[in-house]
Design a protein around this motif. Structure first.
Motif, PDB file in Angstrom:
ATOM      1  N   THR A  10      28.587 -56.565  99.027  1.00  0.00           N
ATOM      2  CA  THR A  10      27.160 -56.892  98.910  1.00  0.00           C
ATOM      3  C   THR A  10      26.851 -58.333  99.304  1.00  0.00           C
ATOM      4  N   SER A  11      27.611 -59.296  98.749  1.00  0.00           N
ATOM      5  CA  SER A  11      27.194 -60.693  98.974  1.00  0.00           C
ATOM      6  C   SER A  11      27.441 -61.138 100.406  1.00  0.00           C
ATOM      7  N   THR A  12      28.329 -60.435 101.130  1.00  0.00           N
ATOM      8  CA  THR A  12      28.516 -60.744 102.545  1.00  0.00           C
ATOM      9  C   THR A  12      27.337 -60.206 103.364  1.00  0.00           C
ATOM     10  N   LEU A  13      26.793 -59.084 102.925  1.00  0.00           N
ATOM     11  CA  LEU A  13      25.802 -58.365 103.738  1.00  0.00           C
ATOM     12  C   LEU A  13      24.350 -58.686 103.426  1.00  0.00           C
ATOM     13  N   VAL A  14      24.088 -59.093 102.182  1.00  0.00           N
ATOM     14  CA  VAL A  14      22.692 -59.247 101.743  1.00  0.00           C
ATOM     15  C   VAL A  14      22.490 -60.655 101.179  1.00  0.00           C
ATOM     16  N   ASP A  15      21.385 -61.308 101.550  1.00  0.00           N
ATOM     17  CA  ASP A  15      21.152 -62.674 101.039  1.00  0.00           C
ATOM     18  C   ASP A  15      20.462 -62.643  99.665  1.00  0.00           C
ATOM     19  N   GLU A  16      20.189 -63.814  99.132  1.00  0.00           N
ATOM     20  CA  GLU A  16      19.618 -63.909  97.770  1.00  0.00           C
ATOM     21  C   GLU A  16      18.243 -63.262  97.675  1.00  0.00           C
ATOM     22  N   GLU A  17      17.533 -63.184  98.799  1.00  0.00           N
ATOM     23  CA  GLU A  17      16.191 -62.568  98.798  1.00  0.00           C
ATOM     24  C   GLU A  17      16.253 -61.049  98.965  1.00  0.00           C
ATOM     25  N   SER A  47      28.808 -51.701 101.025  1.00  0.00           N
ATOM     26  CA  SER A  47      27.951 -51.836  99.846  1.00  0.00           C
ATOM     27  C   SER A  47      26.618 -52.382 100.346  1.00  0.00           C
ATOM     28  N   GLY A  48      25.837 -52.891  99.437  1.00  0.00           N
ATOM     29  CA  GLY A  48      24.618 -53.569  99.845  1.00  0.00           C
ATOM     30  C   GLY A  48      23.351 -52.746  99.661  1.00  0.00           C
ATOM     31  N   ALA A  49      23.497 -51.442  99.344  1.00  0.00           N
ATOM     32  CA  ALA A  49      22.300 -50.617  99.202  1.00  0.00           C
ATOM     33  C   ALA A  49      21.446 -51.086  98.028  1.00  0.00           C
ATOM     34  N   THR A  50      22.094 -51.362  96.908  1.00  0.00           N
ATOM     35  CA  THR A  50      21.335 -51.741  95.711  1.00  0.00           C
ATOM     36  C   THR A  50      20.588 -53.055  95.947  1.00  0.00           C
ATOM     37  N   ALA A  51      21.306 -54.068  96.439  1.00  0.00           N
ATOM     38  CA  ALA A  51      20.688 -55.383  96.659  1.00  0.00           C
ATOM     39  C   ALA A  51      19.554 -55.270  97.682  1.00  0.00           C
ATOM     40  N   CYS A  52      19.777 -54.488  98.716  1.00  0.00           N
ATOM     41  CA  CYS A  52      18.772 -54.308  99.762  1.00  0.00           C
ATOM     42  C   CYS A  52      17.541 -53.568  99.215  1.00  0.00           C
ATOM     43  N   ALA A  74      19.030 -46.009  96.000  1.00  0.00           N
ATOM     44  CA  ALA A  74      18.460 -44.902  96.786  1.00  0.00           C
ATOM     45  C   ALA A  74      17.444 -45.427  97.805  1.00  0.00           C
ATOM     46  N   VAL A  75      16.696 -46.460  97.418  1.00  0.00           N
ATOM     47  CA  VAL A  75      15.740 -47.070  98.361  1.00  0.00           C
ATOM     48  C   VAL A  75      16.507 -47.816  99.461  1.00  0.00           C
ATOM     49  N   GLY A  76      17.502 -48.580  99.047  1.00  0.00           N
ATOM     50  CA  GLY A  76      18.196 -49.462  99.987  1.00  0.00           C
ATOM     51  C   GLY A  76      19.127 -48.740 100.953  1.00  0.00           C
ATOM     52  N   GLN A  77      19.671 -47.593 100.545  1.00  0.00           N
ATOM     53  CA  GLN A  77      20.650 -46.914 101.397  1.00  0.00           C
ATOM     54  C   GLN A  77      20.049 -46.549 102.765  1.00  0.00           C
ATOM     55  N   GLY A  78      18.805 -46.072 102.741  1.00  0.00           N
ATOM     56  CA  GLY A  78      18.148 -45.705 104.006  1.00  0.00           C
ATOM     57  C   GLY A  78      17.938 -46.923 104.900  1.00  0.00           C
ATOM     58  N   VAL A  79      17.511 -48.014 104.273  1.00  0.00           N
ATOM     59  CA  VAL A  79      17.267 -49.258 105.030  1.00  0.00           C
ATOM     60  C   VAL A  79      18.575 -49.745 105.645  1.00  0.00           C
ATOM     61  N   LEU A  80      19.633 -49.712 104.831  1.00  0.00           N
ATOM     62  CA  LEU A  80      20.952 -50.194 105.267  1.00  0.00           C
ATOM     63  C   LEU A  80      21.479 -49.336 106.424  1.00  0.00           C
ATOM     64  N   PHE A  81      21.435 -48.020 106.243  1.00  0.00           N
ATOM     65  CA  PHE A  81      22.020 -47.161 107.280  1.00  0.00           C
ATOM     66  C   PHE A  81      21.208 -47.223 108.572  1.00  0.00           C
ATOM     67  N   GLN A  82      19.899 -47.355 108.419  1.00  0.00           N
ATOM     68  CA  GLN A  82      19.057 -47.476 109.633  1.00  0.00           C
ATOM     69  C   GLN A  82      19.504 -48.679 110.466  1.00  0.00           C
ATOM     70  N   ARG A  83      19.834 -49.786 109.788  1.00  0.00           N
ATOM     71  CA  ARG A  83      20.280 -50.967 110.507  1.00  0.00           C
ATOM     72  C   ARG A  83      21.614 -50.703 111.210  1.00  0.00           C
ATOM     73  N   TYR A  84      22.517 -50.000 110.516  1.00  0.00           N
ATOM     74  CA  TYR A  84      23.795 -49.651 111.161  1.00  0.00           C
ATOM     75  C   TYR A  84      23.559 -48.778 112.393  1.00  0.00           C
ATOM     76  N   LEU A  85      22.639 -47.798 112.258  1.00  0.00           N
ATOM     77  CA  LEU A  85      22.331 -46.910 113.399  1.00  0.00           C
ATOM     78  C   LEU A  85      21.915 -47.721 114.617  1.00  0.00           C
ATOM     79  N   GLU A  86      20.996 -48.676 114.390  1.00  0.00           N
ATOM     80  CA  GLU A  86      20.490 -49.504 115.492  1.00  0.00           C
ATOM     81  C   GLU A  86      21.608 -50.343 116.113  1.00  0.00           C
TER      82      GLU A  86
END
Ligand code: GLU
Length: 369
Positions: A10-17, A47-52, A74-86
């Motif tokens: 998580t902390s590698t992938l998502v910033d404090e915001e 990881s990173g879905a929760t923080a995102c 559940a909210v963040g997983q879609g956002v995270l995977f969409q970025r991986y797709l792109e």
């Protein structure tokens, strides 16, 4: 060709915001693509879905209640995977979203299904992008930030390498000159407590922290997978590790392998209670590797359900081992000390064993220095 499981925390992938660090994701996707072009079969555990999700929902402070974390995931997983797709699309590579729980890897049928699906994806040239299914499971939300999940995936495949990418170069310890330095190699079969004591790095190993990294490394190496803890921000780190360069802290694989189930039970499944046993039962567990029956039980502490892990202590209160209880704590209190025919009268549907021999591990203490 060999499978490489890389885990990004998580902390590698998502910033404090709560925003994704796009440049880190971009660089690691580039690494995975390079690895694939070199002929390896990469799997990403992210990881990173929760923080995102918390970022997307505008929640600044990480909640403590599990349903809040699960909803954010559940909210963040879609956002995270969409970025991986792109990001993978830019390299003409197709990623696949795979959500797993540890229960999936405990049931034989779903374990085989998970392995078949992942193998097929790799055969198709697809990069599996795995996270825990936080809606139904909370293991990695409470301990690990996917470190243990990544180890279990590495054991399942099996992988040649498990690379835990984090915010530090690896583990730090005191060298022969007394100055702190990177621990390059952890010899096989080093007890996890010894590794934790040697690490002087303090924080900076991400949300999972040092204990889940060491638990994951110990599980993976115990099953013959080489594990490396390395910086998730360094360029080309995965290809360098896979081609044998010394990067970060490397845990050598064990010569004597234990089953994936027993490794998980020993290092990653928390004990929710304790059972006291008499001298005869303790000796049978230690020397003969038998199952534990109600007749040998002298005491039950804690509240646990059938299927939970419990510690087993002898009459001198020394820890004998850890096992999966076939009884709940209430049922066990009702039949402790009884012979099997009496148990059947009190609990007609109960199984014979409190802990089956296949679901028990003896506790090994750290070797004396
Ligand atoms: N599976 C979780 C995620 O991706 C684990 C991380 C955490 O505990 O925050 O968000």
């Amino acid at each position: 060709m060999s499978v490489v499981v890389a885990k990004l925390g998580t902390s590698t992938l998502v910033d404090e915001e709560g925003q994704l660090r796009t440049e880190v994701l971009e660089a690691r996707v580039r690494d995975l693509v390079r690895l694939r072009r070199l002929g390896y079969r990469p799997i990403l555990v992210t990881s990173g879905a929760t923080a995102c999700g918390l970022g997307r929902l505008g929640i600044r402070e990480r909640p403590t209640a599990l349903p809040d974390l699960q909803a954010a995931s559940a909210v963040g997983q879609g956002v995270l995977f969409q970025r991986y797709l792109e990001l993978f699309r830019a390299h003409d590579v197709i990623p696949a979203q795979v959500l797993l729980t540890s229960a999936d890897l405990e049931r034989r049928s779903s374990y085989v299904n998970a392995r078949n699906t992942l193998t097929r994806l790799l055969d198709l040239g697809v990069v599996p992008v795995i996270n825990e299914n936080d809606t139904t499971a909370t293991d990695e939300l409470t301990f690990g930030d996917n470190d243990v999940l990544a180890a279990r995936v590495a054991i399942l495949m099996p992988a040649t390498w498990l690379v835990l990418l984090t915010d530090r170069e690896g583990l730090y310890g005191v060298g022969v000159d007394g100055a702190p330095g990177l621990i390059g190699e952890v010899p096989s079969a080093t007890h996890p407590e010894e590794v934790a004591l040697a690490d002087m790095g303090g924080s900076g190993l991400g949300r999972g922290g040092v204990s889940s990294k060491i638990a994951a490394a110990t599980m993976a190496t115990g099953a013959g997978v080489t594990c490396v803890i390395a910086s998730g921000r360094a360029e080309g780190v995965l290809a360098a590790i896979a081609s044998g360069h010394r990067v970060g802290t490397r845990f050598a694989p064990a010569e004597r392998r234990e089953s994936a189930f027993k490794l998980w039970l020993r290092y990653a499944k928390p004990s929710l209670g304790r059972i006291g046993v008499d001298a005869g039962a303790a000796q049978a567990l230690r020397r003969q590797g038998t199952s534990l029956l109600p007749v040998g039980i002298t005491g039950v502490d804690g509240a646990f359900a059938a299927g939970d892990a419990v510690d087993v202590h002898d009459a001198e209160d020394r820890l004998v081992g850890k096992g999966i209880s076939g009884y709940s704590s209430d049922d066990l209190r009702a039949v402790a000390g009884m012979k099997s025919d009496e148990v059947r009268r009190v609990l007609p549907d109960a199984g014979t064993e409190v802990i089956h021999r296949d679901q028990f591990v003896l506790v090994e203490s750290p070797s004396p220095r």
